[in-house]
Design a protein around this motif. Structure first.
Motif, PDB file in Angstrom:
ATOM      1  N   LEU A 147       0.553  -1.374  -0.232  1.00  0.00           N
ATOM      2  CA  LEU A 147       0.082  -0.500   0.007  1.00  0.00           C
ATOM      3  C   LEU A 147       1.517   1.280   0.179  1.00  0.00           C
ATOM      4  O   LEU A 147       1.426   1.781   0.662  1.00  0.00           O
ATOM      5  CB  LEU A 147      -1.332   0.141   1.506  1.00  0.00           C
ATOM      6  N   ASN A 148       0.572   1.810  -0.881  1.00  0.00           N
ATOM      7  CA  ASN A 148       1.524   3.557  -1.035  1.00  0.00           C
ATOM      8  C   ASN A 148       2.977   2.663  -1.311  1.00  0.00           C
ATOM      9  O   ASN A 148       3.227   2.545  -2.209  1.00  0.00           O
ATOM     10  CB  ASN A 148       0.866   4.415   0.189  1.00  0.00           C
ATOM     11  N   VAL A 208       4.166   3.618 -10.083  1.00  0.00           N
ATOM     12  CA  VAL A 208       4.756   5.163 -10.645  1.00  0.00           C
ATOM     13  C   VAL A 208       3.446   6.254  -9.009  1.00  0.00           C
ATOM     14  O   VAL A 208       3.925   7.196  -8.743  1.00  0.00           O
ATOM     15  CB  VAL A 208       4.617   6.046 -11.614  1.00  0.00           C
ATOM     16  N   TRP A 209       2.436   5.835  -9.208  1.00  0.00           N
ATOM     17  CA  TRP A 209       1.030   6.714  -8.463  1.00  0.00           C
ATOM     18  C   TRP A 209       1.291   6.384  -7.086  1.00  0.00           C
ATOM     19  O   TRP A 209       0.148   6.274  -6.306  1.00  0.00           O
ATOM     20  CB  TRP A 209      -0.482   6.495  -9.159  1.00  0.00           C
ATOM     21  N   GLY A 210       1.333   5.144  -6.367  1.00  0.00           N
ATOM     22  CA  GLY A 210       1.832   3.677  -5.349  1.00  0.00           C
ATOM     23  C   GLY A 210       0.885   2.362  -5.343  1.00  0.00           C
ATOM     24  O   GLY A 210      -0.089   2.767  -6.650  1.00  0.00           O
ATOM     25  N   HIS A 211       1.554   1.816  -4.723  1.00  0.00           N
ATOM     26  CA  HIS A 211       0.969   0.454  -4.258  1.00  0.00           C
ATOM     27  C   HIS A 211      -1.120   0.634  -4.283  1.00  0.00           C
ATOM     28  O   HIS A 211      -0.918   1.321  -3.116  1.00  0.00           O
ATOM     29  CB  HIS A 211       2.070  -0.503  -3.577  1.00  0.00           C
ATOM     30  N   ALA A 212      -1.581  -0.044  -4.954  1.00  0.00           N
ATOM     31  CA  ALA A 212      -2.945  -0.406  -4.345  1.00  0.00           C
ATOM     32  C   ALA A 212      -3.601   0.992  -4.314  1.00  0.00           C
ATOM     33  O   ALA A 212      -4.389   1.690  -3.223  1.00  0.00           O
ATOM     34  CB  ALA A 212      -3.169  -0.570  -3.437  1.00  0.00           C
ATOM     35  N   ARG A 213      -3.076   2.412  -5.176  1.00  0.00           N
ATOM     36  CA  ARG A 213      -3.572   3.955  -5.070  1.00  0.00           C
ATOM     37  C   ARG A 213      -5.334   3.902  -5.574  1.00  0.00           C
ATOM     38  O   ARG A 213      -5.365   3.121  -6.319  1.00  0.00           O
ATOM     39  CB  ARG A 213      -2.994   4.540  -6.716  1.00  0.00           C
ATOM     40  N   GLU A 267      -7.635   6.248  -6.979  1.00  0.00           N
ATOM     41  CA  GLU A 267      -8.371   5.945  -7.497  1.00  0.00           C
ATOM     42  C   GLU A 267      -8.686   5.206  -8.671  1.00  0.00           C
ATOM     43  O   GLU A 267      -9.384   4.819  -9.756  1.00  0.00           O
ATOM     44  CB  GLU A 267      -7.756   7.234  -8.027  1.00  0.00           C
ATOM     45  N   ILE A 268      -6.906   4.327  -9.158  1.00  0.00           N
ATOM     46  CA  ILE A 268      -6.951   3.602  -9.540  1.00  0.00           C
ATOM     47  C   ILE A 268      -7.458   2.537  -9.887  1.00  0.00           C
ATOM     48  O   ILE A 268      -8.041   1.162 -10.303  1.00  0.00           O
ATOM     49  CB  ILE A 268      -5.585   3.080 -10.302  1.00  0.00           C
ATOM     50  N   GLN A 269      -7.254   1.909  -7.939  1.00  0.00           N
ATOM     51  CA  GLN A 269      -8.082   0.614  -7.718  1.00  0.00           C
ATOM     52  C   GLN A 269      -9.713   0.788  -8.017  1.00  0.00           C
ATOM     53  O   GLN A 269     -10.327  -0.206  -8.266  1.00  0.00           O
ATOM     54  CB  GLN A 269      -8.288   0.342  -6.540  1.00  0.00           C
ATOM     55  N   SER A 270     -10.033   1.595  -8.145  1.00  0.00           N
ATOM     56  CA  SER A 270     -11.403   2.021  -8.280  1.00  0.00           C
ATOM     57  C   SER A 270     -12.238   2.044  -9.639  1.00  0.00           C
ATOM     58  O   SER A 270     -13.547   0.923  -9.756  1.00  0.00           O
ATOM     59  CB  SER A 270     -11.865   3.181  -7.408  1.00  0.00           C
ATOM     60  N   ALA A 271     -11.505   2.046  -9.727  1.00  0.00           N
ATOM     61  CA  ALA A 271     -11.413   2.314 -11.649  1.00  0.00           C
ATOM     62  C   ALA A 271     -11.618   0.741 -11.951  1.00  0.00           C
ATOM     63  O   ALA A 271     -12.581   0.810 -12.587  1.00  0.00           O
ATOM     64  CB  ALA A 271     -10.803   3.309 -12.367  1.00  0.00           C
ATOM     65  N   ALA A 272     -10.128   0.272 -12.004  1.00  0.00           N
ATOM     66  CA  ALA A 272     -10.686  -1.332 -12.612  1.00  0.00           C
ATOM     67  C   ALA A 272     -11.277  -1.966 -11.735  1.00  0.00           C
ATOM     68  O   ALA A 272     -12.064  -3.129 -12.116  1.00  0.00           O
ATOM     69  CB  ALA A 272      -9.180  -1.824 -12.038  1.00  0.00           C
ATOM     70  N   ALA A 323      -7.430   6.355 -15.424  1.00  0.00           N
ATOM     71  CA  ALA A 323      -7.691   6.507 -14.256  1.00  0.00           C
ATOM     72  C   ALA A 323      -6.056   7.084 -13.648  1.00  0.00           C
ATOM     73  O   ALA A 323      -5.525   8.415 -13.514  1.00  0.00           O
ATOM     74  CB  ALA A 323      -7.844   5.683 -12.916  1.00  0.00           C
ATOM     75  N   CYS A 324      -4.829   6.991 -14.776  1.00  0.00           N
ATOM     76  CA  CYS A 324      -3.101   7.345 -14.347  1.00  0.00           C
ATOM     77  C   CYS A 324      -3.229   8.661 -15.092  1.00  0.00           C
ATOM     78  O   CYS A 324      -2.885   9.572 -14.772  1.00  0.00           O
ATOM     79  CB  CYS A 324      -2.641   6.516 -14.774  1.00  0.00           C
ATOM     80  N   GLU A 325      -4.034   8.421 -16.432  1.00  0.00           N
ATOM     81  CA  GLU A 325      -3.791   9.810 -17.094  1.00  0.00           C
ATOM     82  C   GLU A 325      -4.778  11.140 -16.492  1.00  0.00           C
ATOM     83  O   GLU A 325      -4.139  12.516 -16.822  1.00  0.00           O
ATOM     84  CB  GLU A 325      -4.633   9.786 -18.191  1.00  0.00           C
TER      85      GLU A 325
END
Length: 415
Positions: free
Chosen positions: A51-52, A74-79, A81-86, A305-307
């Motif tokens: 995490l992070n 690059v945004w940290g582990h289990a970010r 916003e990205i996890q939610s999108a996935a 989400a990364c973009e």
């Protein structure tokens, strides 16, 4: 969960390492993660969760991560916003029988980030696939067979024979591959110019890792190739998103004919891409640049989400200033300790290392072994490279700096 200040126990790590070797060669299907590059008993070899900027190994020890999944997180582990999108995309399905609108959305966002430098792209699932796809496009476009390779560009035949010592037979690669790839182990302007002039009539392209060059030198190399009708491919699989929003190409304002990106673009989800203009990219179907999973939707959702995160980031990469400060102080420390003839600081804010000047093989470097073991005793994980992320705090980065200074001061006594 143990705090990183406590003495780590590696009982479960060692038991896992003993068992896994019987099932998975090298202990991991990704060679860069294999415990063979680590020091079992001194540091973790198997992760349970992350995490992070931290992860927990299977013994419950917590570590500050300075590897960040080979720079992909690059945004940290289990970010979140990205996890939610996935997760949201997972509920809709992962792969369809016809194209999904999410592929177009993701492609448009990536091209928008490069501000019109390229008009089209092709998705794939790894950096090696991206660069190999770009090479095939260049060959098809130019109707010429030879590739000039200069660095590590993945495990595929055309480049691996050179990077791994040109022992083609031992790698399971036909020796004839040498006829189609010219390998330059220590690329310089003069050496590349010599090779270009020797093979200009048959060379389709040159593949360069631009972050390994000074801007002015790279500019000279690119001009030499273009003046001889050789297409330029940038392998920014590793550097890409870590160098800036528009990769090293944008930082230097030197744009290749084909740009290959991968690591970090989906924060650890498998995704790569080749960017180019229509005259080249329209050949993707002709050369059969394709993979069953290239249009899989979970990685595309993560990339979107990364973009969006990058678009809203006021400074990118966010760790650049702190890392440049760290590197400056470490270089000053090497000078003050009179170690510049023995150790060298290499890399950029995207990724840096300290290594022995006398040892060519990084993973056999005695300083690397000393350093990573000492870091582990402080609760800091690294294989020898320092790769920070958006989730690393300034305090954590400065903690790494001070620990490295201690290690540099102790090195002369250790030898």
């Amino acid at each position: 969960m143990k705090s990183i200040e406590e003495q780590a126990s590696f009982t479960q790590n060692l038991a896992w390492w003993e068992h896994v070797q019987d099932i998975i060669p090298n202990g991991c299907s990704t060679l860069a993660k294999t415990p063979e590059r680590l020091f079992p008993g001194h540091m973790p070899v198997c992760c349970a969760e992350a995490l992070n900027a931290r992860f927990i190994d299977i013994d419950g020890n917590q570590w500050l991560d300075c590897e960040m999944a080979m720079g992909t997180a690059v945004w940290g582990h289990a970010r979140k916003e990205i996890q939610s999108a996935a997760i949201q995309q997972l509920s809709k399905g992962t792969s369809f029988s016809i194209p999904s609108d999410i592929e177009l959305t993701c492609g448009e966002l990536i091209l928008e980030r490069f501000e019109g430098k390229y008009s089209a792209l092709r998705f794939c699932k790894s950096g090696a696939d991206a660069v190999s796809g770009a090479v095939r496009l260049a060959r098809a476009y130019s109707h010429k067979p030879i590739v000039i390779a200069t660095a590590y560009h993945g495990w595929h035949d055309w480049s691996a024979y050179g990077y791994y010592g040109q022992q083609a037979d031992a790698l399971g690669i036909p020796p004839e591959i040498e006829k189609s790839t010219v390998w330059i182990g220590e690329p310089t302007v003069d050496r590349i110019t010599e090779v270009v002039h020797q093979h200009a009539d048959k060379a389709a392209c040159i593949v360069l890792c631009p972050n390994e060059w000074e801007r002015d030198t790279l500019f000279e190399v690119v001009n030499v190739c273009r003046s001889n009708g050789i297409l330029v491919i940038f392998d920014e699989v590793t550097s890409g998103i870590r160098m800036g929003k528009k990769a090293t190409a944008g930082e230097f304002d030197i744009w290749p004919d084909l740009l290959c990106i991968s690591k970090g673009m989906a924060n650890g989800f498998p995704l790569g891409a080749v960017l180019g203009n229509e005259d080249l990219m329209n050949l993707c179907g002709q050369v059969k640049f394709s993979n069953a999973h290239s249009s899989e939707t979970i990685a595309l959702a993560a990339a979107i989400a990364c973009e969006q995160l990058m678009k809203s980031a006021p400074v990118w990469p966010s760790w650049r200033g702190a890392t440049e400060e760290v590197m400056s102080e470490l270089q000053d420390e090497l000078v003050a300790l009179n170690l510049t003839g023995v150790l060298a600081l290499k890399g950029t804010y995207a990724s840096f290392c300290i290594r022995s000047t006398a040892e060519r093989d990084f993973y056999r470097d005695p300083f690397r072994e000393f350093m990573v073991k000492e870091l582990a005793s402080h609760g800091i994980f690294s294989k020898g490279f320092f790769i920070f992320s958006d989730s690393h705090t300034r305090i954590e980065i400065m903690w790494v700096k001070e620990t490295l200074k201690q290690i540099l001061r102790a090195w002369p006594r250790y030898q």
